[in-house]
Structures are given as structure tokens and as C-alpha cells.
Enzyme design. Sequence first.
Site, PDB file in Angstrom:
ATOM      1  N   LYS A  48       0.902  -1.242  -0.014  1.00  0.00           N
ATOM      2  CA  LYS A  48       0.026  -0.019   0.006  1.00  0.00           C
ATOM      3  C   LYS A  48       0.951   1.240  -0.087  1.00  0.00           C
ATOM      4  O   LYS A  48       1.878   1.228   0.667  1.00  0.00           O
ATOM      5  CB  LYS A  48      -0.843  -0.013   1.181  1.00  0.00           C
ATOM      6  CG  LYS A  48      -1.803   1.343   1.181  1.00  0.00           C
ATOM      7  CD  LYS A  48      -2.936   1.060   2.093  1.00  0.00           C
ATOM      8  CE  LYS A  48      -3.711   2.294   2.031  1.00  0.00           C
ATOM      9  NZ  LYS A  48      -4.457   2.646   1.011  1.00  0.00           N
ATOM     10  N   CYS A 133      -3.161  10.723  -5.965  1.00  0.00           N
ATOM     11  CA  CYS A 133      -3.805  11.157  -4.729  1.00  0.00           C
ATOM     12  C   CYS A 133      -3.726  12.686  -4.492  1.00  0.00           C
ATOM     13  O   CYS A 133      -2.809  12.969  -4.720  1.00  0.00           O
ATOM     14  CB  CYS A 133      -3.438  10.173  -3.388  1.00  0.00           C
ATOM     15  SG  CYS A 133      -1.706  10.607  -3.147  1.00  0.00           S
TER      16      CYS A 133
HETATM   17  C1  LIG Z   1      -9.706   0.600  -0.603  1.00  0.00           C
HETATM   18  C2  LIG Z   1      -8.691   1.104  -1.572  1.00  0.00           C
HETATM   19  C3  LIG Z   1      -7.671   1.677  -1.204  1.00  0.00           C
HETATM   20  C4  LIG Z   1      -6.627   2.197  -2.221  1.00  0.00           C
HETATM   21  N1  LIG Z   1      -5.368   2.424  -1.930  1.00  0.00           N
HETATM   22  C5  LIG Z   1      -4.439   2.866  -2.860  1.00  0.00           C
HETATM   23  C6  LIG Z   1      -3.107   3.188  -2.380  1.00  0.00           C
HETATM   24  O1  LIG Z   1      -2.765   3.179  -1.479  1.00  0.00           O
HETATM   25  N2  LIG Z   1      -2.417   3.615  -3.571  1.00  0.00           N
HETATM   26  C7  LIG Z   1      -2.376   3.488  -4.835  1.00  0.00           C
HETATM   27  O2  LIG Z   1      -1.723   3.840  -5.763  1.00  0.00           O
HETATM   28  N3  LIG Z   1      -3.897   3.179  -5.133  1.00  0.00           N
HETATM   29  C8  LIG Z   1      -4.894   2.742  -4.302  1.00  0.00           C
HETATM   30  N4  LIG Z   1      -6.126   2.436  -4.643  1.00  0.00           N
HETATM   31  C9  LIG Z   1      -6.291   2.455  -5.962  1.00  0.00           C
HETATM   32  C10 LIG Z   1      -6.135   0.877  -6.820  1.00  0.00           C
HETATM   33  O3  LIG Z   1      -4.787   0.720  -6.637  1.00  0.00           O
HETATM   34  C11 LIG Z   1      -6.512   0.848  -8.192  1.00  0.00           C
HETATM   35  O4  LIG Z   1      -5.776   1.802  -8.798  1.00  0.00           O
HETATM   36  C12 LIG Z   1      -8.280   1.210  -8.227  1.00  0.00           C
HETATM   37  O5  LIG Z   1      -8.793   0.673  -6.977  1.00  0.00           O
HETATM   38  C13 LIG Z   1      -8.931   0.447  -9.571  1.00  0.00           C
HETATM   39  O6  LIG Z   1      -8.848  -1.036  -9.382  1.00  0.00           O
HETATM   40  P1  LIG Z   1      -9.846  -1.723  -9.072  1.00  0.00           P
HETATM   41  O7  LIG Z   1     -11.127  -1.243  -9.695  1.00  0.00           O
HETATM   42  O8  LIG Z   1      -9.645  -3.105  -9.258  1.00  0.00           O
HETATM   43  O9  LIG Z   1      -9.964  -1.548  -7.535  1.00  0.00           O
HETATM   44  C14 LIG Z   1      -6.855   2.065  -3.569  1.00  0.00           C
HETATM   45  C15 LIG Z   1      -8.229   1.206  -3.919  1.00  0.00           C
HETATM   46  C16 LIG Z   1      -8.999   0.818  -2.976  1.00  0.00           C
HETATM   47  C17 LIG Z   1     -10.452   0.403  -3.348  1.00  0.00           C
END
Ligand SMILES: Cc1cc2nc3c(=O)[nH]c(=O)nc-3n(C[C@H](O)[C@H](O)[C@H](O)COP(=O)(O)O)c2cc1C
Lengths: 307, 262
Positions: A48, A133
Site C-alpha cells: 500500500k 492521490c
Molecule cells: C480501498 C482502496 C485503497 C486504495 N489505496 C491505494 C493506494 O494506497 N495507492 C494507490 O496507488 N492506489 C490505491 N487504490 C487504487 C487501486 O490501486 C486501483 O488503482 C483502483 O482501485 C482501481 O482498481 P480496482 O477497480 O480493481 O479496485 C486503492 C483502492 C481501494 C479500493
Amino acid sequence: MRVSPDLSVEIAGVPFPNPVMPASGAYEVDEIHDNFFSPSELGAVINKTIFLHPRPGNPPPRIWETPCGMLNAIGIPCDGAEAFIWDKLPNLRKLGPPVVVSIAGETMEEWIELSELIESTGMADLLELNLSCPNLSDGIPWSTEEKTLERVVSAVVSRVKLPVIAKLSPVVTDIADMARTAEGAGASALSMINTYKGMAIDIKRKRPVLGNVTGGLSGPAIRPLAVWAVYSAYETVKIPIIGMGGIDGPTAAIEFLLAGASAVAVGMYNFIDPFTMKKTIEGIRTYLLEEGYSSVREIIGMAHTRA
Amino acid sequence: MAAPVYRKATLVSRKENPKGYFHLVIREEQIAQTAGPGQFVMVRGWHTGDPILPRPFDIVLADPLKGVFRLCIKVEGKGTRLLSTLKKGSSLYVTGPLGKSITEFDSSGTALLVRGAGAAAVVFLAETLTKLKKPVFTILSASTKSRLVCRALLEEFSNDVFIATDDGTEGYHGNGTDILDQLITEGKVDTVYTCGSHRFARHVKALDLAGKVKGYLFLEGYMGCGMGDCHGCAVKKDGEDGYFLVCMDGPVFRSRTVVVDS
Ligand SMILES: Cc1cc2nc3c(=O)[nH]c(=O)nc-3n(C[C@H](O)[C@H](O)[C@H](O)COP(=O)(O)O)c2cc1C
Ligand SMILES: Cc1cc2nc3c(=O)[nH]c(=O)nc-3n(C[C@H](O)[C@H](O)[C@H](O)COP(=O)(O)OP(=O)(O)OC[C@H]3O[C@@H](n4cnc5c(N)ncnc54)[C@H](O)[C@@H]3O)c2cc1C
Ligand code: FES
């Protein structure tokens, strides 16, 4: 006997045994996950996102379910880089697959300091810059403004030898422009995409649901948008793309590969079925066998009409 | 503590009691054999995109010999409504056991102060304490007599069950916390667990801070994964900066360590 297809791919010169990895922030490597499958079976592992200094994260509620997806406003809580390097990074390193370390900075100086610190551990194979972010002092993510994106990527690239992945925000006019900017600034690969900004409102309280007011939308709801983002970037850049956004199994993963992703990442679906990544690896293998391909590399970008 | 499993499990029986609350008995041997008091499962009874996330429920009781465990689910929204309509023999996807199991049983007398679906959370603990021959006093609260949850089970595993109803249709006409205060005054309890009411949580925390009891809260919170992946289930720490994760650090917390919402 049919030969098992070759699943290996390469991202910025780093060999991945297969093209499936977790998305940052959606999968932890720890003993809680021991009875599912071994993370050593993954194409790569990732943490993360960490910042240099500890951060508490956002006030609850931090998540909200939406049709075919979820909003999150976690706010990237972390114990800081030192704790990560001592407590977590060695565990990722010993698993076997390449280690991608996801980092973010609040200032330009922090990006550089953290990149150099991670490189100095010798335990990372790739550095992923979470540029998506909203933590810049003016509240605009690093990857939504071309000049800022160019500045931060080139600053990091000039300081470290590790290949750099730029993780892009889709909340821009044209993500292909941002992809080109990141490539021009020296990024060796792209991660596409981070979440879309959204919100939900509680009609009884008549207030936003999330403690942070807005959040990032992930899940199958965003998949067609993410596939398009990858497809359009593939037409524009030469560096490899790690595709993500709503992957829930092999069919969705293969869509991304055909659109031009060299590898794929699974985010929120890990919460729904902890075996999603394993099933995705197996399903890609079955697809290649059925379709008569000897390597997954043959199908990357195949959906493009160009020869 | 045993690592959780993710399994396709079978619904063995479903019974509504009282109205709006469904007792589901689920066959999944490994969860039944490894679950402890205070732990929960994440459950999905659908393959849809809406609802999409699994839902958290406390394990009411587990029978390791029969390989089954029980949930008591209050119908609240989409997910719980779907779960309440599943037919016997249906498949469900369950991850568990999750969260920390309660392992300290050194109290001389324990009170369980519960209301609504909160009653489901403490049955396993009551059973464990009873097996250890530790005195258990349950205060079961509801708006009215016909809304008392898990009553028979709590009667089986408590030395005494005190009923409190808001409308006086049964038992004490008034606040369950009055009964708790009385038990403390009589010297019968030194430890309190509460679930299902913010008012109860605030009361128990005040008693804990005053040094009158060791107070514990079963907390709820929106959960994405139930196993530490999403960082969604944060609850604010009291007395220091930062947050606990309900799924990893709880779901049972010493009351003085967390901020209770007003
Ligand atoms: C609960 C949660 C926490 C996330 N935390 C991060 C993070 O710390 N760093 C990051 O680059 N992306 C983070 N993401 C984004 C995911 O890495 C990803 O880019 C995004 O959710 C799209 O993929 P998905 O639809 O399969 O979830 C987070 C997503 C979710 C749902
Ligand atoms: C550790 C834990 C144990 C629980 N044990 C029980 C139990 O034994 N019996 C019982 O009836 N209920 C229990 N709950 C509450 C139960 O999980 C919610 O009532 C349920 O998730 C509501 O789902 P829904 O789809 O019907 O509601 P919706 O409102 O449609 O749900 C929308 C989203 O909000 C979440 N949500 C809504 N209400 C709650 C809530 N009170 N707590 C947590 N998340 C919520 C849902 O999980 C879902 O993600 C527990 C919650 C937690 C965190
Ligand atoms: S529910 Fe995901 S971390 Fe607790």
C-alpha cells in the site's frame, strides 16, 4: 500433449513470471491471508502506498458501496517509510516475485528523499509513483497537471536507477496526453488507472456519506473507462502499461491485455473473493490454451487495428 | 489464532425470530471448528454487482462436531434482505473466522448489556463463560417485548437474564443501564460487554473510565474486506492519534481505548 503457454511478461526490463499482481492498497501480505493462496504465485507484489512520514488517514466513514463498485476515502494511513522498510519490505522481498514499491510525496523534496531511501534498501525492483492521490498542498493530484507530472517524474528518474512506474489519475481531459508526458519525463512504465473522484449523499442525514466528502470510485463500474484509458495510452506511448480498474477475473484481465496492458492489477475484487488473482492467472492460461497462443505476450495490444 | 478460510458453504436452516431477524445455520466445518467468541464472518449470498461487497456478521454459536455455525441477521438493507430470502440448501460464500477472539476470562462476574442485533454478538461469549463456570448476567433490551433477540439462547447461557423494554411490555420499564448499575452496586459484576446501542456504549465507557468495571464494546463499522486489506473500518483511538481497524484490532475493544460516536 499441449505445452502450457508462457505467462511471463516484462515490465521495464524486470521479468514478471505472470501478468497478474495486486493493485496498491487493496491486498496485504500477512498471516491472515495464509489459507488463501501463496503470494509467491503472483506476477509481482506491491505495498500500500507509503509516505515518508506517518499519517493517520481520513476520518470514517472511509468506504461506501455503490452499484458494481465502491467509493473509498482511506487517505493512505501509513506508519512512515522507516517502519515500512523494517517491518514490511523484507517480507515482500522474500516471497520471490518482483517487488514494486508504491510511494507518494507531499512535496517535491519528499518524492526525491523517499525514492532514494527505497533504492538504498536494495529490496525493490520497481518504484511506483502514486501520482494520483489528492495530497498536494493545493489539493490537485500530481498527475492531473502536465507540468507538475513532468516535474516530479523527471526529478525522481534523475535521482534513482530503479525503473519508475507512473501511476496516473483518470480524472483528466485526456489520459493519453498524461501518459505521453510521463514517458517523456523518463517513466519506464505506467500504471493505469487510479480511482475516479466521486461522492455519495446520505438522504436521511442530508450530508455526504464519506468522512472526507469525496472518494475514489473503483470496481467493475469503472472497467470500461479503464479499458479505454489503457487502449488510448497504448496508441500513444511505447513503455509498458499495467492495466487496472474493475478486474474481477480472467475475462476482464484479458480485455486489458488485448487493449494493450502488459500486466494487470486487481484491486477491490480481492475484498469480494480473496482468490481472484489466482483464478485470474489460471483463467488467462486456459484462454491462451483454448485460443492456441503459446505466450501471453502475443495477445498484448491485439485489439488495436494497427498491424 | 487460525487464519481464516474463504469457502462456498451451505445454508442448513433459516428461521425468523423475532420478526425481521433471521437465524441462519451454515455448514462450513473449518470455520465451525476454529471460531471463537467475538469473531465474525464476511458473507456473500449473491453473484451480483449490486450488492457487491460481502457483509459482516458475528458468529452466534459454532458447533465443531456438527461442522455448522449460526448467524442472526437483522434485515436492514439490500444485502441482509437477500440473505433473509435464501432457501435451505443454498450456497453462500463465507470468509472467516475473522477478528480477534476473546481470550481473557478472568472476571468474577460478567454482564452482557445488549439490544437489537447486538444480542447476537454476545451469545458465543456467554456460552464460553458458562462452560468455564463463570457467572454471566445478561441485560436484554428492546423497544417492546416482541422485539427481544436471541432470548432463548441467552437464557440458556446466563445465570440470570434481565429484560428491559422501552414500553414496559415485559420486565423493567426503562433503561437497561439502570439494571447494570444495580448489578455493579450489588458487587455481582466487574466486567461488562455491550453491543447494539450507542447509549449503552457511552454508559459502559463512563463506568470503565470511572474505574467501576472493565468495559468492552463490540464495534461495527463499514467493512470492505474484513481482513485488513482495505483500511475501510477505521475507528478513532481515544487518548492518542490515529485509528484502529475494527476487523484487525477488534471487533471487541476495551471501551476506554476508542472514541464512541455521539
Ligand atoms: C480501498 C482502496 C485503497 C486504495 N489505496 C491505494 C493506494 O494506497 N495507492 C494507490 O496507488 N492506489 C490505491 N487504490 C487504487 C487501486 O490501486 C486501483 O488503482 C483502483 O482501485 C482501481 O482498481 P480496482 O477497480 O480493481 O479496485 C486503492 C483502492 C481501494 C479500493
Ligand atoms: C463486526 C460486525 C459484526 C456484525 N454483526 C452483525 C450481526 O451479528 N447481526 C446483524 O444483524 N448485523 C451485524 N452487523 C451489521 C451488519 O453487517 C449490517 O447490518 C449489514 O452489513 C447491512 O447490510 P445491508 O446490505 O442489509 O445494508 P445496506 O445499508 O444496503 O448496506 C450498504 C453497505 O453498508 C454497510 N453497512 C450498513 N449497515 C452497517 C452496519 N450497521 N455495520 C456495518 N456495516 C454496515 C454494508 O455492509 C454495506 O457495505 C455487524 C457489523 C460488523 C461490522
Ligand atoms: S474491513 Fe477492510 S480493513 Fe477492515
